[in-house]
Design a protein around this motif. Structure first.
Motif, PDB file in Angstrom:
ATOM      1  N   ARG A   7       0.876  -1.167  -0.090  1.00 51.21           N
ATOM      2  CA  ARG A   7      -0.157  -0.003  -0.118  1.00 51.21           C
ATOM      3  C   ARG A   7       0.857   1.120   0.129  1.00 51.21           C
ATOM      4  O   ARG A   7       0.255   2.223  -0.518  1.00 51.21           O
ATOM      5  N   GLY A   8       2.059   1.257   0.711  1.00 51.40           N
ATOM      6  CA  GLY A   8       3.015   2.314   0.867  1.00 51.40           C
ATOM      7  C   GLY A   8       3.508   2.755  -0.706  1.00 51.40           C
ATOM      8  O   GLY A   8       3.601   3.943  -0.970  1.00 51.40           O
ATOM      9  N   VAL A   9       3.714   1.678  -1.515  1.00 45.67           N
ATOM     10  CA  VAL A   9       4.314   2.008  -2.858  1.00 45.67           C
ATOM     11  C   VAL A   9       3.124   3.036  -3.706  1.00 45.67           C
ATOM     12  O   VAL A   9       3.531   3.913  -4.100  1.00 45.67           O
ATOM     13  N   THR A  58       0.187   9.941 -11.010  1.00 41.71           N
ATOM     14  CA  THR A  58      -0.679   8.806 -10.181  1.00 41.71           C
ATOM     15  C   THR A  58      -1.772   8.441 -11.219  1.00 41.71           C
ATOM     16  O   THR A  58      -2.281   7.186 -11.229  1.00 41.71           O
ATOM     17  N   GLU A  59      -2.285   9.297 -12.084  1.00 44.46           N
ATOM     18  CA  GLU A  59      -3.282   8.861 -12.971  1.00 44.46           C
ATOM     19  C   GLU A  59      -2.903   7.627 -13.830  1.00 44.46           C
ATOM     20  O   GLU A  59      -3.728   6.686 -14.057  1.00 44.46           O
ATOM     21  N   GLN A  60      -1.655   7.696 -14.337  1.00 49.52           N
ATOM     22  CA  GLN A  60      -1.158   6.714 -15.252  1.00 49.52           C
ATOM     23  C   GLN A  60      -0.990   5.512 -14.471  1.00 49.52           C
ATOM     24  O   GLN A  60      -1.219   4.381 -14.787  1.00 49.52           O
ATOM     25  N   ALA A  61      -0.209   5.789 -13.356  1.00 45.14           N
ATOM     26  CA  ALA A  61      -0.175   4.477 -12.486  1.00 45.14           C
ATOM     27  C   ALA A  61      -1.639   3.979 -11.983  1.00 45.14           C
ATOM     28  O   ALA A  61      -1.411   2.478 -11.838  1.00 45.14           O
ATOM     29  N   LEU A  62      -2.683   4.565 -11.770  1.00 47.27           N
ATOM     30  CA  LEU A  62      -3.817   3.884 -11.730  1.00 47.27           C
ATOM     31  C   LEU A  62      -4.204   3.245 -12.966  1.00 47.27           C
ATOM     32  O   LEU A  62      -4.723   2.077 -12.683  1.00 47.27           O
ATOM     33  N   CYS A  63      -4.070   3.858 -14.048  1.00 46.43           N
ATOM     34  CA  CYS A  63      -4.462   2.942 -15.394  1.00 46.43           C
ATOM     35  C   CYS A  63      -3.632   1.547 -15.321  1.00 46.43           C
ATOM     36  O   CYS A  63      -4.306   0.431 -15.619  1.00 46.43           O
ATOM     37  N   ILE A  64      -2.460   1.400 -15.037  1.00 44.47           N
ATOM     38  CA  ILE A  64      -1.791   0.301 -14.887  1.00 44.47           C
ATOM     39  C   ILE A  64      -2.249  -0.855 -13.767  1.00 44.47           C
ATOM     40  O   ILE A  64      -2.304  -1.851 -13.939  1.00 44.47           O
ATOM     41  N   GLU A 290      -9.134   4.063  -3.151  1.00 41.05           N
ATOM     42  CA  GLU A 290      -9.084   3.186  -4.499  1.00 41.05           C
ATOM     43  C   GLU A 290      -7.737   2.599  -4.434  1.00 41.05           C
ATOM     44  O   GLU A 290      -7.321   1.442  -4.888  1.00 41.05           O
ATOM     45  N   LEU A 291      -6.577   3.441  -4.249  1.00 39.80           N
ATOM     46  CA  LEU A 291      -5.092   3.111  -4.604  1.00 39.80           C
ATOM     47  C   LEU A 291      -4.834   1.809  -3.237  1.00 39.80           C
ATOM     48  O   LEU A 291      -4.313   0.999  -3.450  1.00 39.80           O
ATOM     49  N   THR A 293      -7.000   0.016  -1.765  1.00 31.60           N
ATOM     50  CA  THR A 293      -7.884  -1.337  -2.408  1.00 31.60           C
ATOM     51  C   THR A 293      -6.787  -2.064  -3.657  1.00 31.60           C
ATOM     52  O   THR A 293      -6.770  -3.194  -3.637  1.00 31.60           O
ATOM     53  N   LEU A 294      -6.606  -1.199  -4.409  1.00 34.65           N
ATOM     54  CA  LEU A 294      -5.665  -1.645  -5.709  1.00 34.65           C
ATOM     55  C   LEU A 294      -4.450  -2.309  -5.299  1.00 34.65           C
ATOM     56  O   LEU A 294      -3.903  -3.362  -5.661  1.00 34.65           O
ATOM     57  N   ALA A 295      -3.786  -1.833  -4.353  1.00 36.23           N
ATOM     58  CA  ALA A 295      -2.483  -2.369  -3.691  1.00 36.23           C
ATOM     59  C   ALA A 295      -2.632  -3.816  -3.337  1.00 36.23           C
ATOM     60  O   ALA A 295      -2.194  -4.677  -3.378  1.00 36.23           O
ATOM     61  N   GLU A 296      -3.813  -3.878  -2.375  1.00 32.62           N
ATOM     62  CA  GLU A 296      -4.247  -5.012  -1.744  1.00 32.62           C
ATOM     63  C   GLU A 296      -4.529  -6.422  -2.903  1.00 32.62           C
ATOM     64  O   GLU A 296      -4.310  -7.292  -2.642  1.00 32.62           O
TER      65      GLU A 296
END
Length: 302
Positions: A7-9, A58-64, A290-291, A293-296
């Protein structure tokens, strides 16, 4: 792998991005004159956005990250499609090389052609920006223990928009370093460099090798050049004594503050975990839940 570090990443990346957003392009002296030491999320400034607003990093990191979760692995064509959809949403901040590439993708180039074409048409000095390294850390979570695959997907993720080997191997080295941190290794950057040394561009390895040996380069640059951005962000992300200090130090250097802050935040986030991020920062970032949750979910993809 510790879920707090994963999650820290993502959350560290977003916090570095959002803290740096209002002072992007400002010199360190200008930041100091206006804020003293900037360690709070502030509004307006560069791009004139509310406090806690994320940018293209962050927006593109979210896409990935969303693509990795949905497809249970890396699908470069799907990531490229998501980048194009984001581009069509008219983002307020987008790099020149990314914009040129996504325009080509929109008009029919495949994911592995567009970035190559733009790179071949770009002169030295405008062909190796930091636009792919800033978004790539989500890949380090599901592929943390499979380094061969991690190098491959990291380089492919860069190839979509940034085909220069300094960029593609920059993503690989950054993600191997983050993966090493997630797995608890004591010399993550050295291990990463050793793994890619024979293949990676000499200029990139030469800039990062002193950091891996514990030396500080004579000067740390804050331009958008991928080698400068990685050297400075890794110096702060690996060397500072806390996650907050790493992000604040990186941002207050000035220059490409959102991207250098984002990379330093992802690295230090893997070291210290999301639980060490200040609540006062996370409360301002609308995408924080969301970030997290996605990390988990990315840990589960692994």
């Amino acid at each position: 792998m510790d879920g707090d570090n994963a999650r820290g990443v993502l959350l560290g990346l977003a916090c570095g991005d959002a803290l740096g957003r209002p002072v992007e392009f400002a010199a360190a002296s200008e930041i100091s004159a206006e804020y003293g030491r900037l360690d709070e999320m502030v509004g307006h400034g560069t791009w004139n956005q509310p406090a806690g607003t994320i940018t293209d990093d962050t927006e593109q990191a979210l896409c990935i990250a969303r693509s990795l979760v949905e497809h249970q692995g890396f699908d470069p064509a799907d990531v490229a499609e998501r980048f194009v959809a984001w581009y069509e949403s008219d983002p307020f901040d987008i790099g020149r090389m990314t914009m040129r590439t996504l325009s080509r993708l929109k008009h029919g180039d495949t994911w592995d052609e567009a970035g190559q074409h733009v790179w071949e048409q770009s002169r030295e000095g405008q062909n190796a920006g930091n636009g792919s390294v800033m978004r790539c850390p989500p890949l380090a979570i599901p592929y943390a223990t499979d380094w061969e695959h991690l190098v491959e997907v990291s380089r492919q993720s860069s190839q979509i928009t940034h085909a220069d080997p300094r960029c593609t191997y920059g993503c690989a080295i950054l993600n191997l370093t983050v993966a090493g941190l997630l797995e608890g290794t004591s010399t993550p950057l050295r291990d990463a460099l050793d793994y890619v040394d024979a293949s990676a561009p000499d200029e990139l390895v030469a800039a990062l090798r002193p950091l891996a040996q514990g030396d500080t380069p004579g000067s740390l640059e804050t331009s958008g050049y991928v080698v400068h951005s990685l050297q400075t962000a890794l110096h702060d992300g690996l060397g500072c004594d806390s996650l907050e200090e790493a992000i604040v130090t990186a941002v207050n250097r000035g220059g490409d503050t959102d991207t250098i802050g984002a990379i330093a935040g992802a690295v230090a986030g893997a070291r210290f975990g999301a639980s060490s991020l200040p609540d006062r920062w996370l409360r301002t970032i609308g995408e924080a839940d969301e970030l997290e949750t996605l990390a988990e979910q990315l840990v589960e993809v692994a």
